[in-house]
Structures are given as structure tokens and as C-alpha cells.
Motif scaffolding. Structure first.
Motif, PDB file in Angstrom:
ATOM      1  N   CYS A  41      -9.746 -10.258   6.832  1.00 54.58           N
ATOM      2  CA  CYS A  41      -9.891  -8.877   6.369  1.00 54.58           C
ATOM      3  C   CYS A  41      -9.092  -8.633   5.089  1.00 54.58           C
ATOM      4  O   CYS A  41      -7.863  -8.591   5.117  1.00 54.58           O
ATOM      5  CB  CYS A  41      -9.427  -7.947   7.497  1.00 54.58           C
ATOM      6  SG  CYS A  41      -9.149  -6.251   7.026  1.00 54.58           S
ATOM      7  N   ALA A  42      -9.797  -8.473   3.950  1.00 55.89           N
ATOM      8  CA  ALA A  42      -9.112  -8.256   2.668  1.00 55.89           C
ATOM      9  C   ALA A  42      -8.252  -6.990   2.661  1.00 55.89           C
ATOM     10  O   ALA A  42      -7.105  -7.041   2.218  1.00 55.89           O
ATOM     11  CB  ALA A  42     -10.127  -8.232   1.534  1.00 55.89           C
ATOM     12  N   PRO A  43      -8.732  -5.840   3.144  1.00 52.27           N
ATOM     13  CA  PRO A  43      -7.866  -4.652   3.168  1.00 52.27           C
ATOM     14  C   PRO A  43      -6.613  -4.847   4.027  1.00 52.27           C
ATOM     15  O   PRO A  43      -5.562  -4.259   3.741  1.00 52.27           O
ATOM     16  CB  PRO A  43      -8.763  -3.548   3.736  1.00 52.27           C
ATOM     17  CG  PRO A  43     -10.156  -4.003   3.464  1.00 52.27           C
ATOM     18  CD  PRO A  43     -10.108  -5.508   3.543  1.00 52.27           C
ATOM     19  N   CYS A  44      -6.701  -5.686   5.048  1.00 54.07           N
ATOM     20  CA  CYS A  44      -5.533  -5.981   5.888  1.00 54.07           C
ATOM     21  C   CYS A  44      -4.454  -6.680   5.071  1.00 54.07           C
ATOM     22  O   CYS A  44      -3.262  -6.376   5.211  1.00 54.07           O
ATOM     23  CB  CYS A  44      -5.923  -6.867   7.072  1.00 54.07           C
ATOM     24  SG  CYS A  44      -7.106  -6.133   8.205  1.00 54.07           S
ATOM     25  N   ARG A  45      -4.867  -7.610   4.246  1.00 57.06           N
ATOM     26  CA  ARG A  45      -3.912  -8.341   3.409  1.00 57.06           C
ATOM     27  C   ARG A  45      -3.319  -7.435   2.329  1.00 57.06           C
ATOM     28  O   ARG A  45      -2.162  -7.595   1.951  1.00 57.06           O
ATOM     29  CB  ARG A  45      -4.574  -9.574   2.803  1.00 57.06           C
ATOM     30  CG  ARG A  45      -4.896 -10.643   3.852  1.00 57.06           C
ATOM     31  CD  ARG A  45      -5.289 -11.967   3.237  1.00 57.06           C
ATOM     32  NE  ARG A  45      -6.386 -11.886   2.277  1.00 57.06           N
ATOM     33  CZ  ARG A  45      -7.677 -11.952   2.577  1.00 57.06           C
ATOM     34  NH1 ARG A  45      -8.043 -12.110   3.829  1.00 57.06           N
ATOM     35  NH2 ARG A  45      -8.593 -11.883   1.639  1.00 57.06           N
ATOM     36  N   VAL A  46      -4.107  -6.480   1.854  1.00 57.08           N
ATOM     37  CA  VAL A  46      -3.640  -5.576   0.805  1.00 57.08           C
ATOM     38  C   VAL A  46      -2.609  -4.588   1.350  1.00 57.08           C
ATOM     39  O   VAL A  46      -1.602  -4.313   0.700  1.00 57.08           O
ATOM     40  CB  VAL A  46      -4.834  -4.826   0.160  1.00 57.08           C
ATOM     41  CG1 VAL A  46      -4.351  -3.745  -0.785  1.00 57.08           C
ATOM     42  CG2 VAL A  46      -5.745  -5.801  -0.565  1.00 57.08           C
ATOM     43  N   ILE A  47      -2.828  -4.058   2.546  1.00 60.15           N
ATOM     44  CA  ILE A  47      -1.923  -3.047   3.086  1.00 60.15           C
ATOM     45  C   ILE A  47      -0.626  -3.650   3.639  1.00 60.15           C
ATOM     46  O   ILE A  47       0.395  -2.957   3.736  1.00 60.15           O
ATOM     47  CB  ILE A  47      -2.615  -2.165   4.154  1.00 60.15           C
ATOM     48  CG1 ILE A  47      -1.825  -0.861   4.354  1.00 60.15           C
ATOM     49  CG2 ILE A  47      -2.794  -2.920   5.469  1.00 60.15           C
ATOM     50  CD1 ILE A  47      -2.502   0.152   5.241  1.00 60.15           C
ATOM     51  N   ALA A  48      -0.614  -4.914   3.973  1.00 58.28           N
ATOM     52  CA  ALA A  48       0.563  -5.536   4.609  1.00 58.28           C
ATOM     53  C   ALA A  48       1.855  -5.325   3.820  1.00 58.28           C
ATOM     54  O   ALA A  48       2.855  -4.880   4.403  1.00 58.28           O
ATOM     55  CB  ALA A  48       0.303  -7.021   4.875  1.00 58.28           C
ATOM     56  N   PRO A  49       1.913  -5.610   2.512  1.00 58.96           N
ATOM     57  CA  PRO A  49       3.177  -5.376   1.801  1.00 58.96           C
ATOM     58  C   PRO A  49       3.539  -3.894   1.703  1.00 58.96           C
ATOM     59  O   PRO A  49       4.718  -3.541   1.682  1.00 58.96           O
ATOM     60  CB  PRO A  49       2.944  -5.988   0.412  1.00 58.96           C
ATOM     61  CG  PRO A  49       1.521  -6.345   0.334  1.00 58.96           C
ATOM     62  CD  PRO A  49       0.923  -6.277   1.693  1.00 58.96           C
ATOM     63  N   THR A  50       2.538  -3.032   1.675  1.00 58.78           N
ATOM     64  CA  THR A  50       2.801  -1.587   1.664  1.00 58.78           C
ATOM     65  C   THR A  50       3.479  -1.173   2.964  1.00 58.78           C
ATOM     66  O   THR A  50       4.442  -0.400   2.954  1.00 58.78           O
ATOM     67  CB  THR A  50       1.486  -0.806   1.467  1.00 58.78           C
ATOM     68  OG1 THR A  50       0.863  -1.240   0.267  1.00 58.78           O
ATOM     69  CG2 THR A  50       1.738   0.697   1.419  1.00 58.78           C
ATOM     70  N   LEU A  51       2.985  -1.685   4.079  1.00 61.22           N
ATOM     71  CA  LEU A  51       3.592  -1.364   5.379  1.00 61.22           C
ATOM     72  C   LEU A  51       5.028  -1.872   5.452  1.00 61.22           C
ATOM     73  O   LEU A  51       5.908  -1.175   5.957  1.00 61.22           O
ATOM     74  CB  LEU A  51       2.750  -1.954   6.515  1.00 61.22           C
ATOM     75  CG  LEU A  51       1.360  -1.358   6.699  1.00 61.22           C
ATOM     76  CD1 LEU A  51       0.585  -2.143   7.744  1.00 61.22           C
ATOM     77  CD2 LEU A  51       1.429   0.115   7.052  1.00 61.22           C
ATOM     78  N   GLU A  52       5.272  -3.075   4.948  1.00 59.18           N
ATOM     79  CA  GLU A  52       6.631  -3.614   4.937  1.00 59.18           C
ATOM     80  C   GLU A  52       7.566  -2.723   4.128  1.00 59.18           C
ATOM     81  O   GLU A  52       8.696  -2.462   4.538  1.00 59.18           O
ATOM     82  CB  GLU A  52       6.638  -5.042   4.392  1.00 59.18           C
ATOM     83  CG  GLU A  52       6.011  -6.038   5.332  1.00 59.18           C
ATOM     84  CD  GLU A  52       6.006  -7.450   4.788  1.00 59.18           C
ATOM     85  OE1 GLU A  52       6.658  -7.718   3.747  1.00 59.18           O
ATOM     86  OE2 GLU A  52       5.353  -8.304   5.410  1.00 59.18           O
ATOM     87  N   ARG A  53       7.064  -2.232   3.004  1.00 59.65           N
ATOM     88  CA  ARG A  53       7.886  -1.355   2.166  1.00 59.65           C
ATOM     89  C   ARG A  53       8.172  -0.030   2.886  1.00 59.65           C
ATOM     90  O   ARG A  53       9.292   0.473   2.830  1.00 59.65           O
ATOM     91  CB  ARG A  53       7.172  -1.111   0.838  1.00 59.65           C
ATOM     92  CG  ARG A  53       8.020  -0.350  -0.138  1.00 59.65           C
ATOM     93  CD  ARG A  53       7.429  -0.379  -1.513  1.00 59.65           C
ATOM     94  NE  ARG A  53       8.219   0.450  -2.408  1.00 59.65           N
ATOM     95  CZ  ARG A  53       7.825   0.836  -3.593  1.00 59.65           C
ATOM     96  NH1 ARG A  53       6.649   0.440  -4.050  1.00 59.65           N
ATOM     97  NH2 ARG A  53       8.581   1.594  -4.337  1.00 59.65           N
ATOM     98  N   VAL A  54       7.170   0.536   3.542  1.00 61.48           N
ATOM     99  CA  VAL A  54       7.364   1.783   4.286  1.00 61.48           C
ATOM    100  C   VAL A  54       8.420   1.589   5.364  1.00 61.48           C
ATOM    101  O   VAL A  54       9.317   2.424   5.529  1.00 61.48           O
ATOM    102  CB  VAL A  54       6.030   2.280   4.886  1.00 61.48           C
ATOM    103  CG1 VAL A  54       6.261   3.370   5.925  1.00 61.48           C
ATOM    104  CG2 VAL A  54       5.099   2.782   3.790  1.00 61.48           C
ATOM    105  N   ILE A  55       8.345   0.492   6.097  1.00 56.35           N
ATOM    106  CA  ILE A  55       9.335   0.225   7.151  1.00 56.35           C
ATOM    107  C   ILE A  55      10.720   0.088   6.523  1.00 56.35           C
ATOM    108  O   ILE A  55      11.698   0.663   7.021  1.00 56.35           O
ATOM    109  CB  ILE A  55       8.959  -1.037   7.958  1.00 56.35           C
ATOM    110  CG1 ILE A  55       7.640  -0.825   8.706  1.00 56.35           C
ATOM    111  CG2 ILE A  55      10.077  -1.411   8.925  1.00 56.35           C
ATOM    112  CD1 ILE A  55       7.606   0.338   9.682  1.00 56.35           C
ATOM    113  N   ALA A  56      10.827  -0.641   5.419  1.00 52.49           N
ATOM    114  CA  ALA A  56      12.120  -0.812   4.739  1.00 52.49           C
ATOM    115  C   ALA A  56      12.687   0.533   4.312  1.00 52.49           C
ATOM    116  O   ALA A  56      13.899   0.762   4.414  1.00 52.49           O
ATOM    117  CB  ALA A  56      11.965  -1.737   3.540  1.00 52.49           C
ATOM    118  N   GLU A  57      11.834   1.433   3.876  1.00 58.84           N
ATOM    119  CA  GLU A  57      12.278   2.749   3.422  1.00 58.84           C
ATOM    120  C   GLU A  57      12.661   3.659   4.582  1.00 58.84           C
ATOM    121  O   GLU A  57      13.355   4.654   4.383  1.00 58.84           O
ATOM    122  CB  GLU A  57      11.181   3.411   2.571  1.00 58.84           C
ATOM    123  CG  GLU A  57      10.980   2.703   1.251  1.00 58.84           C
ATOM    124  CD  GLU A  57       9.720   3.099   0.513  1.00 58.84           C
ATOM    125  OE1 GLU A  57       9.630   2.757  -0.681  1.00 58.84           O
ATOM    126  OE2 GLU A  57       8.814   3.720   1.113  1.00 58.84           O
TER     127      GLU A  57
END
Length: 119
Positions: A41-57
Motif C-alpha cells: 500500500c503506497a499511501p501506507c508507506r507515505v503516512i508512516a513517517p508522518t505518524l512517527e513525527r506525530v507520536i514524537a510531538e
């Protein structure tokens, strides 16, 4: 402890067998965001770093459980929660699902969505 070390504690893989303990029960003390994704799933790969950043924040207020739906019995979770597309994000708090969205979304959307559903 660095943010990267903290992320390893707050972002983790979960599967069908330990979903109840690591997501449902854990959400009784701390909200858990669940990312139902697939390798193809291409959108899955795209959102993964965004989710990591949200969790870090949002450390240490939120955890991210990643469920690869094509591994083992994990597709049963997608069926149980009536997931129709990937990625699908489920927010659990107090032992129950509070909200969900599907598809790739920008960081500001995810923060606003979390604020709306977590209060």
C-alpha cells in the motif's frame, strides 16, 4: 534518553494474538493509535513517517501500534473492525474505539483529529 529511544517504546508492532492486551487493555491507561497497513500500500508507506513525527510531538501522551494486515492472522483484525481500505487509523481510549480515518493525511489534520477525539 533520546527521542529515537523514546519512539521505540511508544511505536511498536502488534499482531492478532496480542492486540487485546497491547491495544485494548493498554488504552485504559493511555490512548493508543492503531495503524492498519499493508506493505503493498503506497499511501501506507507515505503516512508512516508522518505518524512517527506525530507520536514524537506528543510524547509521552500517545502510543502507536502498527498492524501489518498481511501477516499471519492480522487480516482478522481488519475484518473485525470492518476496515475497507488501507491505511486505516483507529484511536482507542478507555478500552474502546473512539474514532477512525482512512487514507494518507497531513500532520496538521492528524493533530486536529486527535485533539477533537481526545479532548
Amino acid at each position: 534518553m533520546t527521542i529515537k529511544n523514546n519512539l521505540q517504546e511508544f511505536i511498536f508492532n502488534v499482531d492478532y494474538e496480542d492486540f487485546e492486551a497491547r491495544v485494548i487493555e493498554a488504552s485504559r491507561t493511555q490512548p493508543v493509535l492503531v495503524d492498519l497497513w499493508a506493505e503493498w500500500c503506497a499511501p501506507c508507506r507515505v503516512i508512516a513517517p508522518t505518524l512517527e513525527r506525530v507520536i514524537a510531538e506528543r510524547l509521552p501522551a500517545l502510543r502507536l501500534a502498527k498492524v501489518e494486515v498481511d501477516e499471519g492472522e492480522n487480516m482478522k483484525l481488519a475484518g473485525h473492525y470492518r476496515v475497507r481500505g488501507f491505511p486505516t487509523l483507529l484511536l482507542f481510549a478507555g478500552g474502546e474505539e473512539r474514532a477512525r480515518f482512512s487514507g494518507n493525511r497531513p500532520r496538521h489534520f492528524i493533530h486536529e483529529w486527535l485533539d477533537r477525539h481526545l479532548g
